[in-house]
Scaffold this motif. Structure first.
Motif, PDB file in Angstrom:
ATOM      1  N   LEU A 110       0.883  -7.137   8.307  1.00 53.48           N
ATOM      2  CA  LEU A 110       0.758  -5.743   8.728  1.00 53.48           C
ATOM      3  C   LEU A 110       1.940  -5.376   9.620  1.00 53.48           C
ATOM      4  O   LEU A 110       2.306  -6.146  10.520  1.00 53.48           O
ATOM      5  N   GLU A 111       2.510  -4.223   9.354  1.00 51.53           N
ATOM      6  CA  GLU A 111       3.560  -3.673  10.206  1.00 51.53           C
ATOM      7  C   GLU A 111       2.915  -2.643  11.120  1.00 51.53           C
ATOM      8  O   GLU A 111       2.518  -1.562  10.677  1.00 51.53           O
ATOM      9  N   VAL A 112       2.788  -2.987  12.386  1.00 53.51           N
ATOM     10  CA  VAL A 112       2.059  -2.168  13.349  1.00 53.51           C
ATOM     11  C   VAL A 112       3.007  -1.130  13.948  1.00 53.51           C
ATOM     12  O   VAL A 112       4.075  -1.465  14.457  1.00 53.51           O
ATOM     13  N   ASN A 113       2.580   0.128  13.871  1.00 54.23           N
ATOM     14  CA  ASN A 113       3.413   1.226  14.349  1.00 54.23           C
ATOM     15  C   ASN A 113       2.547   2.156  15.194  1.00 54.23           C
ATOM     16  O   ASN A 113       1.495   2.608  14.741  1.00 54.23           O
ATOM     17  N   SER A 126       1.457  -3.826   4.480  1.00 53.95           N
ATOM     18  CA  SER A 126       1.035  -2.446   4.755  1.00 53.95           C
ATOM     19  C   SER A 126       1.412  -2.036   6.161  1.00 53.95           C
ATOM     20  O   SER A 126       1.481  -2.867   7.077  1.00 53.95           O
ATOM     21  N   LEU A 127       1.642  -0.742   6.326  1.00 55.30           N
ATOM     22  CA  LEU A 127       1.729  -0.132   7.641  1.00 55.30           C
ATOM     23  C   LEU A 127       0.328  -0.111   8.244  1.00 55.30           C
ATOM     24  O   LEU A 127      -0.666   0.007   7.525  1.00 55.30           O
ATOM     25  N   ALA A 128       0.235  -0.227   9.558  1.00 55.75           N
ATOM     26  CA  ALA A 128      -1.074  -0.229  10.212  1.00 55.75           C
ATOM     27  C   ALA A 128      -0.977   0.408  11.592  1.00 55.75           C
ATOM     28  O   ALA A 128       0.089   0.430  12.220  1.00 55.75           O
ATOM     29  N   SER A 129      -2.096   0.915  12.059  1.00 51.63           N
ATOM     30  CA  SER A 129      -2.191   1.442  13.418  1.00 51.63           C
ATOM     31  C   SER A 129      -2.178   0.292  14.417  1.00 51.63           C
ATOM     32  O   SER A 129      -2.387  -0.873  14.048  1.00 51.63           O
ATOM     33  N   PRO A 130      -1.965   0.575  15.687  1.00 46.57           N
ATOM     34  CA  PRO A 130      -2.146  -0.467  16.694  1.00 46.57           C
ATOM     35  C   PRO A 130      -3.574  -1.019  16.676  1.00 46.57           C
ATOM     36  O   PRO A 130      -4.515  -0.326  16.285  1.00 46.57           O
ATOM     37  N   MET A 131      -3.717  -2.265  17.093  1.00 44.28           N
ATOM     38  CA  MET A 131      -5.026  -2.923  17.121  1.00 44.28           C
ATOM     39  C   MET A 131      -5.905  -2.328  18.219  1.00 44.28           C
ATOM     40  O   MET A 131      -5.423  -2.046  19.325  1.00 44.28           O
ATOM     41  N   ASP A 132      -7.198  -2.147  17.923  1.00 42.54           N
ATOM     42  CA  ASP A 132      -8.109  -1.664  18.962  1.00 42.54           C
ATOM     43  C   ASP A 132      -8.642  -2.847  19.774  1.00 42.54           C
ATOM     44  O   ASP A 132      -8.302  -4.011  19.521  1.00 42.54           O
ATOM     45  N   GLU A 133      -9.487  -2.560  20.759  1.00 42.06           N
ATOM     46  CA  GLU A 133      -9.969  -3.601  21.668  1.00 42.06           C
ATOM     47  C   GLU A 133     -10.862  -4.629  20.981  1.00 42.06           C
ATOM     48  O   GLU A 133     -11.104  -5.724  21.512  1.00 42.06           O
ATOM     49  N   HIS A 134     -11.335  -4.299  19.779  1.00 47.55           N
ATOM     50  CA  HIS A 134     -12.189  -5.222  19.024  1.00 47.55           C
ATOM     51  C   HIS A 134     -11.408  -6.051  18.018  1.00 47.55           C
ATOM     52  O   HIS A 134     -11.994  -6.864  17.297  1.00 47.55           O
ATOM     53  N   GLY A 135     -10.106  -5.819  17.955  1.00 46.07           N
ATOM     54  CA  GLY A 135      -9.276  -6.603  17.045  1.00 46.07           C
ATOM     55  C   GLY A 135      -9.061  -5.991  15.683  1.00 46.07           C
ATOM     56  O   GLY A 135      -8.611  -6.678  14.760  1.00 46.07           O
ATOM     57  N   SER A 159       0.842  -1.201   0.000  1.00 47.31           N
ATOM     58  CA  SER A 159       0.000   0.000   0.000  1.00 47.31           C
ATOM     59  C   SER A 159       0.874   1.247   0.000  1.00 47.31           C
ATOM     60  O   SER A 159       2.097   1.179   0.197  1.00 47.31           O
ATOM     61  N   ILE A 160       0.238   2.402  -0.193  1.00 51.06           N
ATOM     62  CA  ILE A 160       0.983   3.662  -0.098  1.00 51.06           C
ATOM     63  C   ILE A 160       1.546   3.842   1.308  1.00 51.06           C
ATOM     64  O   ILE A 160       2.585   4.475   1.492  1.00 51.06           O
ATOM     65  N   GLY A 161       0.889   3.269   2.291  1.00 47.89           N
ATOM     66  CA  GLY A 161       1.410   3.271   3.653  1.00 47.89           C
ATOM     67  C   GLY A 161       2.548   2.265   3.757  1.00 47.89           C
ATOM     68  O   GLY A 161       2.358   1.105   4.136  1.00 47.89           O
ATOM     69  N   GLU A 162       3.761   2.683   3.404  1.00 54.52           N
ATOM     70  CA  GLU A 162       4.901   1.780   3.311  1.00 54.52           C
ATOM     71  C   GLU A 162       5.308   1.221   4.671  1.00 54.52           C
ATOM     72  O   GLU A 162       5.479   1.988   5.625  1.00 54.52           O
ATOM     73  N   PRO A 163       5.539  -0.100   4.770  1.00 60.07           N
ATOM     74  CA  PRO A 163       6.054  -0.699   6.009  1.00 60.07           C
ATOM     75  C   PRO A 163       7.583  -0.773   5.962  1.00 60.07           C
ATOM     76  O   PRO A 163       8.147  -1.689   5.342  1.00 60.07           O
ATOM     77  N   PRO A 164       8.294   0.148   6.576  1.00 58.00           N
ATOM     78  CA  PRO A 164       9.747   0.226   6.375  1.00 58.00           C
ATOM     79  C   PRO A 164      10.522  -0.971   6.906  1.00 58.00           C
ATOM     80  O   PRO A 164      11.504  -1.391   6.285  1.00 58.00           O
ATOM     81  N   ALA A 165      10.114  -1.538   8.038  1.00 63.14           N
ATOM     82  CA  ALA A 165      10.857  -2.678   8.584  1.00 63.14           C
ATOM     83  C   ALA A 165      10.774  -3.874   7.643  1.00 63.14           C
ATOM     84  O   ALA A 165      11.777  -4.561   7.391  1.00 63.14           O
ATOM     85  N   LEU A 166       9.586  -4.131   7.104  1.00 63.87           N
ATOM     86  CA  LEU A 166       9.413  -5.257   6.183  1.00 63.87           C
ATOM     87  C   LEU A 166      10.210  -5.054   4.895  1.00 63.87           C
ATOM     88  O   LEU A 166      10.877  -5.974   4.409  1.00 63.87           O
ATOM     89  N   LEU A 167      10.133  -3.844   4.331  1.00 72.38           N
ATOM     90  CA  LEU A 167      10.814  -3.596   3.067  1.00 72.38           C
ATOM     91  C   LEU A 167      12.328  -3.532   3.243  1.00 72.38           C
ATOM     92  O   LEU A 167      13.080  -3.886   2.335  1.00 72.38           O
ATOM     93  N   THR A 168      12.779  -3.111   4.422  1.00 71.04           N
ATOM     94  CA  THR A 168      14.219  -3.135   4.710  1.00 71.04           C
ATOM     95  C   THR A 168      14.717  -4.567   4.821  1.00 71.04           C
ATOM     96  O   THR A 168      15.772  -4.923   4.270  1.00 71.04           O
ATOM     97  N   ALA A 169      13.951  -5.420   5.520  1.00 73.16           N
ATOM     98  CA  ALA A 169      14.345  -6.832   5.651  1.00 73.16           C
ATOM     99  C   ALA A 169      14.375  -7.515   4.291  1.00 73.16           C
ATOM    100  O   ALA A 169      15.306  -8.280   3.981  1.00 73.16           O
ATOM    101  N   LEU A 170      13.367  -7.242   3.462  1.00 67.01           N
ATOM    102  CA  LEU A 170      13.339  -7.827   2.126  1.00 67.01           C
ATOM    103  C   LEU A 170      14.531  -7.349   1.308  1.00 67.01           C
ATOM    104  O   LEU A 170      15.144  -8.124   0.551  1.00 67.01           O
ATOM    105  N   SER A 171      14.884  -6.068   1.472  1.00 69.27           N
ATOM    106  CA  SER A 171      16.054  -5.532   0.767  1.00 69.27           C
ATOM    107  C   SER A 171      17.321  -6.263   1.173  1.00 69.27           C
ATOM    108  O   SER A 171      18.154  -6.638   0.331  1.00 69.27           O
ATOM    109  N   GLU A 172      17.491  -6.477   2.457  1.00 69.50           N
ATOM    110  CA  GLU A 172      18.706  -7.096   2.959  1.00 69.50           C
ATOM    111  C   GLU A 172      18.847  -8.559   2.547  1.00 69.50           C
ATOM    112  O   GLU A 172      19.964  -9.090   2.478  1.00 69.50           O
TER     113      GLU A 172
END
Length: 430
Positions: free
Chosen positions: A152-155, A120-129, A31-44
């Motif tokens: 999902l890369e939760v930030n 995708s980058l994502a917000s923290p999970m809410d109480e409903h999951g 997604s446009i919301g880039e997950p940097p940790a995932l894409l960095t690991a894939l790069s490495e």
């Protein structure tokens, strides 16, 4: 511990562990919301894969996998060239798939584009999951439907926004946690040319209008001149800091919107930390998939919809090239055509295509008799309505070919008007 929290812990992985879910030949959609940790690991670890493709509409950071030396291992597939991918597209080692932004979800759903894995980058999970993928709702919901693997890369810095952008923990294959600052983009530089163009467009915008603001300095220059307006509404593609400044001025209330009143609507966000903080659990804002926000019929249900988008070259008939320099790729179609058509459909609406009159420090006219050979037609002569340079406004819909040439020559840079007039005569347009 609740069931959703148990699921979260069961699915929690490191970025390196997630790479075990990727197989040779996979097609990864980001997604446009880039997950940097995932894409960095894939790069490495890119040398460990073969024929993996990554599809994305607007790459913001040039991760190391964007590398001509390793395209046999991991190859970028661009849906819209940006700074990180433009050179690779021009040199031919990054692929390009043309499409109007609004139609990308259907391309995934109809399996015209494959989806094996979704990141995708994502917000923290809410109480409903539920997680919010607010920064890149775009085509993400459609890709999620088709993907076998969803990561999902939760930030904690990612906003939780309302609208159709929520993903439940039960849908997710794996979770990665990261707390890096979210990628930020500043407002573009605005000079006297941009200000002049912005002033012309601002004069057409009445109190109570609904706005779509495209990328670039000129659209933002328009926004800066609307702070004294009243009861403006927002139905746009990108939610950025220019719009936030307009909100802070008090000009935006969304009260006069007749479609989704009292709500701002967008499909992705790109800007500052301040913008992302503003988005978090803000009941005035909804983030929706692009086949909703950019659908010309739905967006056109907003009366007095004003759409503002930039281009690079316009010919005498009004054809707009917004994505290439001749045959050399530069960006992509994006949502320009979607919103030009929406503005044309809207009761009282207006669509504006904006551009400086010249390029290369005044050496080249952007108003031309015919587009440069190989140039891509982004917005057709049948769709374009208002064209604006720093020298004025040309209104084209309903005009003959002769009238269009006259209107456009009148807003060209004075240094080129004589030459353009002579060429128009040779083309039997004048």
């Amino acid at each position: 511990m609740s069931k959703v929290k148990e699921l979260y812990q069961e699915k929690l992985r490191t970025s390196e562990e997630v790479l075990n879910l990727i197989h040779d030949g996979d097609f990864i959609v980001v997604s446009i919301g880039e997950p940097p940790a995932l894409l960095t690991a894939l790069s490495e670890h890119r040398w460990e894969f073969n024929d993996v493709k990554i599809a994305q509409i607007l790459s913001q950071k040039k991760f190391d996998y964007i590398d001509p030396e390793t395209v046999d291992h991991v190859r970028q597939v661009s849906l819209f060239f940006g700074a990180a991918t433009r050179l690779g597209g021009q040199q031919g080692w990054i692929d390009y798939i043309p499409s109007c932004f609004s139609e990308m979800p259907s391309m995934f759903r109809n399996e015209l584009l494959p989806v094996d894995t979704f990141f995708s980058l994502a917000s923290p999970m809410d109480e409903h999951g539920y997680f919010s993928i607010s920064l890149g709702t775009d085509y993400s919901m459609a890709a999620l439907e088709k993907a076998t693997t969803i990561v999902l890369e939760v930030n904690p810095n990612a906003p939780f926004a309302y609208g159709n952008n929520l993903v439940h923990i039960s849908q997710v294959t794996a979770i990665v946690e990261d707390n890096s600052p979210i990628y930020e983009v500043g407002l573009p530089a605005i000079g006297p040319v941009q200000e002049a163009i912005g002033g012309y467009v601002a004069d057409f915008i009445k109190d109570g209008s609904t706005l779509q603001i495209g990328l670039g300095g000129i659209p933002d220059a328009v926004v800066m001149q609307l702070t004294t307006k009243h009861d403006l509404g927002i139905h746009t593609e990108m939610f950025g800091d220019g719009i936030l400044r307009l909100i802070e001025s008090g000009a935006v209330t969304n009260r006069k919107k007749n479609y989704l009143p009292n709500k701002m609507v967008a499909t992705f966000a790109l800007g500052s930390k301040k913008l992302y903080d503003y988005m978090n659990r803000n009941p005035q804002l909804e983030m929706h998939p692009v086949d909703f926000t950019n659908d010309p019929y739905l967006a056109g249900l907003n009366d007095n919809l004003i759409t503002i988008n930039g281009t690079m070259q316009v010919d005498f008939l009004g054809q707009c090239c917004s994505e290439s320099l001749g045959c050399v790729p530069y960006s992509g179609t994006g949502g320009q055509v979607d919103f030009v058509r929406a503005g044309n459909r809207s009761k009282g609406g207006k669509s504006f295509i904006v551009l400086p009159s010249t390029a290369k420090n005044g050496q080249i006219s952007r108003i031309v008799p015919t587009l440069t050979p190989g140039a891509v037609v982004t917005t057709s002569k049948n769709d374009v309505n208002y064209v604006v340079t720093e020298y004025g406004v040309a209104q084209l819909r309903g005009k003959s070919a002769k009238q269009r040439a006259q209107e456009l020559i009148a807003i060209a840079h004075p240094d080129f008007r004589g030459e353009l007039t002579e060429t128009a005569k040779q083309m039997k347009l004048l």
